[in-house]
Design an enzyme around this catalytic site. Structure first.
Site, short mmCIF file in Angstrom:
data_model
loop_
_atom_site.label_atom_id
_atom_site.label_comp_id
_atom_site.label_asym_id
_atom_site.label_seq_id
_atom_site.Cartn_x
_atom_site.Cartn_y
_atom_site.Cartn_z
N GLU A 60 0.89 -1.17 0.00
CA GLU A 60 0.00 0.00 0.00
C GLU A 60 0.92 1.21 0.00
OE1 GLU A 60 -1.66 2.90 0.77
OE2 GLU A 60 -2.77 2.31 2.57
N CYS A 98 -2.10 9.02 2.95
CA CYS A 98 -1.90 8.62 1.54
C CYS A 98 -3.17 8.82 0.71
CB CYS A 98 -1.40 7.20 1.46
SG CYS A 98 -2.42 6.07 2.40
#
Ligand code: ADP
Length: 467
Positions: A246, A280
């Site tokens: 990720e 993010c």
């Protein structure tokens, strides 16, 4: 207070200590030293892996019970845990409390859905056999997590790994290891054996390399920068290990002229300023249709003026990156429409960056090319839907995107064209435990959350049994 209890007994809490060297954990807002921990490296990691390799998965019901107990304990200790998160990460307490709840949600979700791991007999028979799928644990797994959600990023991985019957060797970020230590303590109290949840921290590259190269580790799950994700992928490649990555994003936030602008501005604030813009999924490139750009910018400025609480950036490096992005934008023709002049802190802490709104941004500026990871709203305008989608997709990254408008057919079309793993449609909300989350393109692969995020930690084994 938990932290004091932890400090008094921290040696006992760190399961593997082989190095006399120590590193300090600081409060990024005040510089206060929160903990001193041993710098661990390859030897401690190998020791943790060897212990994990001895783990024999507990029965499914036991694993379910662990997850339920840990989820409940997280909620029961919300205040103490939130305090730890705020102290080591710097985010406001209200956000830390929300993070604890979010983390608990993953333990609950995987506990509730562990039944999907039961063997599945396929309804169709073939070749005089019945066909059964078993979800076998991947084995020993390495979990590497970042500092922006010190508890939640681990909570997206650990309960799924434990549910699947894996043994985890966890490496939290050096800036924020105390939340992971607290979770470790809670997990042990819930009955999780040491071999199922090992913890190492210190020399990140040595630990990462040891995890990638040890033959007993079958999967690495990493959340962090694309740069480190690539290093891990290269290190794991010769051993063909399963990876779940990720990585970074560069989220577009598209506001069409049909949008409810107040709602879009509220959503932008929630997305952009969480953890001072260091997430993010946070909106990075604000693309607003030309006819409404001034009105929308005013609504954003109004809200930024009313921002009540914002934490510091994690460190000097993070602050310098944000400052250089703003400087680059201003030098290349962007307008600062709101924001005080940033003042470089004199100390090694207190890297607060003033919330800033920039207008007239363009795609070649760093604020648009890279993830700024700070409280900067970088706005650009576009003519029509086609331009918005083309520019939104013109990035190597593909994690999150947001789109606001009122024409449902247009939104349906846009969401199909956006090359991102997560889309907020008239919403700035982030991921949730029951839904799979992950990136396209250079934002990585593998999913966290949802049933997919549970099966990620399994190898499916097919047994064809003769009648
Ligand atoms: P950031 O720049 O946001 O800190 P990183 O990708 O550097 O993001 O860090 C995310 C996690 O990866 C942290 O736990 C960090 O310690 C770890 N890390 C950094 N370098 C390496 C490496 N070479 N191998 C394995 N893990 C690493």
């Amino acid at each position: 207070m938990f932290r004091i209890k932890y400090q008094q007994s921290r040696r006992a809490k760190l399961p593997f200590m082989s190095s006399p060297n120590q590193f300090q954990v600081h409060n990024p807002a005040t510089g206060e030293i929160l903990a001193r921990l041993p710098i661990q490296g390859a030897a401690a990691t190998v020791q943790a892996i060897e212990s994990a390799a001895q783990y024999v998965p507990a029965p499914l019901e036991t694993r379910q019970k662990w997850l339920e107990t840990i989820g409940a304990a997280l909620l029961a200790q919300k205040a103490e845990l939130a305090q730890i998160i705020t102290e080591e990460n710097g985010k406001p307490l209200i956000e830390s409390k929300a993070e604890v709840e979010y983390a608990a949600g993953f333990f609950r979700f995987f506990a509730e859905n562990i039944g999907v791991l039961e063997p599945q007999i396929l309804p169709k028979t073939a070749r005089d056999c019945t066909w059964t799928i078993f979800h076998r644990p991947a084995g020993v797994v390495g979990l590497i997590t970042p500092w922006n959600f010190p508890l939640a990023m681990l909570a997206k991985k650990l309960p799924a790994a434990l549910a699947a019957g894996c043994a985890a060797v966890v490496k939290p970020a050096e800036q924020t290891p105390i939340s992971a230590l607290a979770l470790h303590q809670i997990a042990r109290e819930a009955g999780v054996p040491e071999s199922a949840f090992g913890l190492v921290c210190g020399d990140a590259s040595a630990i990462g390399k040891a995890l990638c190269e040890h033959p007993d580790v079958r999967m690495i799950s990493f959340t962090g920068s694309t740069q480190i994700g690539k290093i891990l992928a290269a290190q794991a490649a010769p051993f063909l290990k399963k990876l779940s990555l990720e990585l970074g994003g560069n989220a577009p936030f598209i506001v069409l002229e049909s949008a409810d602008l107040e709602r879009a501005a509220d959503a932008l604030m929630a997305s952009k300023f969480r953890c001072a813009g260091q997430t993010c999924v946070c909106a990075n490139r604000i693309l607003v249709q030309k006819s409404i750009v001034e009105k929308f910018t005013d609504l954003v400025i109004e809200r930024v003026q009313n921002l009540r609480e914002i934490g510091p950036l994690i460190d000097k490096k993070g602050w310098q990156k944000v400052a250089s992005h703003v400087e680059d934008a201003l030098q290349n023709g962007a307008q600062k429409v709101w924001g005080e002049k940033p003042i470089t802190p004199k100390n090694d802490w207190g890297y607060f960056f003033p919330p800033t709104v920039l207008g007239d941004c363009r795609d070649e500026m760093r604020v648009f090319r890279e993830e700024t990871f700070g409280p900067v709203v970088a706005i650009s305008n576009f003519e029509d839907e086609m331009e918005a989608i083309t520019r939104a997709n013109a990035t190597p990254f593909g994690l999150a995107a947001y789109i606001f408008g009122d024409d449902q057919a247009q939104l349906n079309r846009a969401q199909a064209e956006l090359k991102f793993g997560y889309i907020g449609r008239n919403s700035g909300t982030g991921p949730a435990p029951h839904a799979p989350f992950g990136g396209f393109k250079m934002s990585g692969f593998g999913r966290e959350g949802g049933i997919e995020g549970l099966l990620e930690w399994c190898e499916s084994q097919t047994v064809a049994k003769a009648f």
